[in-house]
Design an enzyme around this catalytic site. Structure first.
Site: not given
Ligand code: NAP
Length: 362
Positions: A13, A38, A40, A149, A176, A180, A205, A242
């Protein structure tokens, strides 16, 4: 090719999870069969659980799927993971231990000595590390990660330079995008008309991952590149993409001073995946923008369907040797697209076969 590999998305999600869904719609090799998030979200229809933020419609089939709990029971054997690092640290090993190939975006295991941190154009040979993992021996499962990223765009641009000339020092300052930070990310009152000169743990990182990615696989481990590096990371009011200002001191592999033309040729001729037919791979991993005011996020982030890195403003640096600007799409090349390309590489190497067959038998 056989029927498509069924895949699951952990963190489906979130920002990166949504990109997975978008990029996997009509993917020739992979089909989304399972979505988890999650507590939720679990038990809800995906269309109700996710706040869809992308500029293409949420596919109907996906909207109707029910979000599962983040547990391996009933999950496919190929998992794209997009969880926050704290959650990933506990969750991803459960999936690898249950025999899944976990292709992860999170930082939780990127620097683990037996977990490959991979960009297919840069260090595909680091995938040998999979065989060092206890999950692989015990259940067939394993973990592969893609970089942060901001590291990924930098490293794709540096690899052809390192290969031909050597690199001794790297200075980078990033600008950035807010995507992100996931959704809802940085509060609008903090970022509109502003620059935030701090992203937690990002500089550490970026430095560690860059040197691991450019390092050599030797025997049973990766020896990081022996270069000095410093990173300054900033959050700016840009939605996606970025941008990074880079200065480098080169080595002496060429045996003569490196020219502007040498570097342009290194980028232009860098096509390590040519002929492999990986669907997500850009034809030209580093595109050079000759205009004096490029690359720019709004104009250049979607080059190569978001998978190409754009370099520009190559000029001599009076402190080190050369300086340039590099831009990459942070949620495509920097996240979901990177993981899909890693999975395509694994498929092409036959490393998804046993798990796919297990899934088919189950
Ligand atoms: N955004 C970027 O550009 C980017 C680039 C490279 C790497 N990343 C990495 O990719 C990962 C995800 O990033 P994002 O930007 O997509 O984050 P995000 O938008 O906050 O999404 C987090 C996801 O994790 C789920 N989640 C939260 N708590 C959980 C739990 N206890 N058990 C299972 N699922 C859970 C959330 O579900 P709910 O909706 O149910 O809360 C949601 O689907 C991170 O590690 C981030 O550092 C991100």
């Amino acid at each position: 090719m056989h029927s498509k590999y069924p895949i699951g998305i952990l963190g489906a999600t979130g920002m990166v999870g949504q990109r997975f869904i978008q990029l996997l719609e009509n993917h020739p090799w992979f089909e989304v069969a399972w979505l988890a998030a999650s507590d939720r979200s679990s038990g809800k229809k995906y269309g109700d659980a996710a706040r869809w933020r992308l500029d293409t419609p949420l596919p109907e089939r996906i909207a109707r799927m029910t979000v599962s709990p983040a547990e391996p029971d009933g999950a496919p054997k190929i998992i794209f993971a997009a969880l926050d690092a704290d959650i990933a640290r506990e969750t991803e090993p459960r999936f690898a231990g249950a025999g899944c190939a976990v292709v992860s975006n999170s930082s939780a295991f990127r620097m683990h000595p037996s977990v490959p941190l991979v960009i297919p154009e840069v260090n595909a040979d680091h995938l040998h590390l999979i065989e060092e993992q206890s999950w692989r021996r015990e259940s067939g499962g394993y973990m592969v990660t893609n970089p942060n990223c901001s590291a990924i765009g930098l490293v794709v641009a540096l690899k052809p330079i390192e290969e031909r000339f050597g690199i001794e020092q790297i200075f980078v300052a990033t600008m950035q995008a807010i995507s992100g930070a996931g959704y809802p990310g940085v509060p609008s009152m903090d970022i509109l008309g502003n620059v935030v000169p701090y992203i937690k743990s990002e500089e550490e990182k970026m430095e560690a991952e860059t040197l691991k990615l450019l390092g050599r696989f030797e025997g049973h481990e990766v020896k990081p590149l022996a270069a000095r590096m410093t990173a300054h990371c900033n959050r700016v009011a840009v939605e996606d993409g970025h941008t990074e200002s880079v200065s480098i001191k080169l080595g002496n592999k060429l045996g003569r001073p490196v020219t502007h033309e040498d570097i342009l040729a290194a980028w232009a001729e860098f096509k390590p995946l040519a002929g492999q037919k990986l669907p997500m791979a850009p034809e030209q991993p580093v595109e050079f923008a000759p205009q004096p005011d490029r690359p720019q996020p709004r104009l250049d982030r979607n080059r190569g369907r978001g998978m190409a890195v754009t370099a520009g403003r190559l000029r001599p640096c009076s402190l080190l040797d050369w300086k340039f600007t590099v831009l990459s799409h942070n949620t495509i090349r920097g996240a979901a697209g990177a993981a899909i390309l890693n999975a395509e590489l694994l498929a092409s190497l036959g490393k998804l076969e046993p798990v796919a067959e297990t899934a088919a038998r189950a």
